[in-house]
Enzyme design. Structure first.
Site, short mmCIF file in Angstrom:
data_model
loop_
_atom_site.label_atom_id
_atom_site.label_comp_id
_atom_site.label_asym_id
_atom_site.label_seq_id
_atom_site.Cartn_x
_atom_site.Cartn_y
_atom_site.Cartn_z
N ASP A 124 0.82 -1.21 0.00
CA ASP A 124 0.00 0.00 0.00
C ASP A 124 0.85 1.26 0.00
OD1 ASP A 124 -2.43 -1.15 0.05
OD2 ASP A 124 -2.68 -1.08 2.22
N LYS B 232 -1.89 4.68 -4.42
CA LYS B 232 -1.27 5.96 -4.79
C LYS B 232 -1.51 6.95 -3.67
CE LYS B 232 0.09 5.18 -9.07
NZ LYS B 232 -0.81 4.86 -10.16
N MET C 80 -8.07 8.37 9.69
CA MET C 80 -8.56 9.00 8.45
C MET C 80 -9.49 10.17 8.76
SD MET C 80 -9.32 5.56 6.21
CE MET C 80 -9.90 4.51 7.53
#
Ligand code: SAH
Length: 458
Positions: free
Chosen positions: A247, A269, A382
């Site tokens: 990742d 990405k 997050m």
């Protein structure tokens, strides 16, 4: 290289150890691993040395004479008396022994290395006396990399070497051993299934071919970034892997632990650009394993925390491929440790919540009413981009504005940042400090804060 490393044959040789204290006992401990005859020279032996003599494993001599050193391959001297050390060294050298005098490098013919022992595999580390502390640190690293059961598997391989040479054509032998050491037999042995490992090897010998390769998928936790926060099991899987899918948050430091010739596939990405769609990753890891390859799916932190492990587990299981989770240090643990704070505190926070700021598109945010309770320690993943929403939710759910907040970005990497705020200032602090993903937002609602509130209200 001022000193040249060699492995000495020790069976049937004599080793003389002069000295009766701990230093002498230490040398005896090393030599005990060999088949050499041991002679201990000295009076008032340390209990360990006395035990060796009493058991018959070593011969005890009060006083050295020339004959004591007859046929000696090695002599260790550690009497603690400089003049006596020098005298004994003269006698030992006259008899042709290689001499080591403890703590007297100028009197030494040879030095004892730091040793990692997985007999018959032995790793010797030397620093020419320049940095013994470093030597021991290197030993520790190698100790962690070599499984304790490595030696017994190598010994088994050694016992079967003749049978393999008879049954397997010379051209195929390399492949046989490659499969034995990099495939199922060695893994089974490491996992404690030693009989199964031996049977696999013997079956392969009987069939005249290399042991069969079965595919396998490991969802491996890479931790927050620093390579020494990987588990030993994770390192082992990386070294066994034929192919690694990793990742965007996986640090390069960590990838360096992988086998040199493993294929590496980057499937994520930076935020904003496109990552690989999950179903494509699922298909690929399964396709690779179906060809008998060892697949590592390397994920940041712990693979089972916001890591979409379910999809990959299900895909593997549906295809009948063996799959395992290798846990890792999740970002909340790493971030708390990085700022020297525990995740829970006795009497203050007895509930620990891990939650996210980002949900599946279309899903509602997690119910923050449930979290804004006294005694709760919260870690939000997050969530930096959603800090304003999170802050408003928690405040309106009744969490006090003065709840302490810690924001830790890129914990355990070279880019680590940390800022402290309160629930009232959290979003503004993130903005002002320019803190960006990946980050953990810690919000604490301690019990004492609720109690103080109640007192004020009364
Ligand atoms: N499986 C991972 C989490 C993946 S979700 C784990 O267990 O840690 C990605 C989020 O993890 C990031 O948005 C951030 O909130 C957190 N994260 C990952 N690495 C981090 C790091 N080094 N420092 C702080 N937060 C991190």
């Amino acid at each position: 290289m001022k000193n040249f490393p060699m492995f000495l044959r020790m069976d049937g040789r004599r080793v003389v150890i002069c000295g009766s204290g701990e230093e002498a006992a230490r040398k005896a401990r090393l030599i005990l691993k060999t088949e050499a005859e041991i002679v201990v020279v000295g009076r008032d032996l340390d209990p360990e040395l006395a035990g060796l003599v009493a058991s018959g494993r070593a011969r005890g001599v009060d006083e050295a004479e020339a004959a004591t050193f007859d046929g000696a391959a090695l002599c260790f001297i550690a009497t603690g008396d400089a003049a006596e050390d020098a005298r004994l060294r003269g006698m030992a050298r006259a008899a042709g022994a290689v001499v080591n005098v403890v703590d007297r490098p100028e009197l030494c013919d040879a030095f004892t290395p730091s040793i990692v022992d997985r007999d018959p595999v032995v790793v010797a580390i030397g620093t020419e006396g320049a940095a013994p502390v470093l030597g021991r640190a290197i030993k520790t690293e190698i100790e962690t990399m070599l499984a304790p059961r490595l030696g017994s598997f190598v010994a088994l391989a050694g016992r079967l070497r003749g049978a393999v040479a008879e049954a397997i054509a010379p051209r195929a032998r390399r492949a046989f051993w490659d499969r034995a050491f990099n495939g199922d037999p060695f893994r089974a042995h490491l996992a404690g299934r030693e009989r199964a490992a031996a049977e696999m090897l013997k079956e392969a010998i009987a069939g005249g071919a290399a042991p069969e390769a079965t595919g396998h998928i490991a969802l491996v936790g890479a931790g927050p970034g620093a390579r020494d926060l990987l588990t030993l099991r994770a390192v082992r899987r990386l070294q066994e892997a034929d192919v690694i899918f990793y990742d965007r948050l996986v640090d390069h430091e960590v990838l360096e632990l992988a086998r040199r010739d493993a294929d590496r596939v980057y499937v994520g990405k930076e935020v904003g650009a496109h990552a690989w769609p999950q179903d494509r990753i699922d298909r690929l890891i399964v396709a690779e394993a179906a060809q008998g390859r060892r697949v590592v799916r390397l994920k940041s932190g712990d693979p089972s925390v916001f890591g979409r492990a379910t999809e990959e587990l299900e895909a593997a299981r549906a295809a009948g491929i063996e799959v395992e989770i290798v846990p890792g240090i999740t970002a909340a643990s790493a971030a708390a440790a990085a700022i020297g704070r525990p995740l829970t505190e006795r009497g203050e926070t007895d509930t620990f919540v891990i939650s996210t700021g980002m949900c599946k598109p279309g899903d509602a945010s997690p119910d923050r009413q449930l979290m804004a309770r006294p005694g709760t320690s919260m870690a939000f993943y997050m969530a930096v981009e959603k800090a304003a929403e999170l802050q408003a939710d928690l405040l309106s759910a009744g969490a006090p504005a003065e709840c302490p907040v810690e924001i830790v970005a890129s914990a355990e990497t070279a880019r680590q940042r940390h800022a402290s705020a309160t629930l009232a200032t959290m979003a503004e602090c993130i903005e002002r400090e320019g803190l960006a993903s990946p980050a953990i937002l810690f919000v604490r609602y301690p019990k004492s804060m609720a109690a103080a509130r109640a007192t004020r209200a009364a």
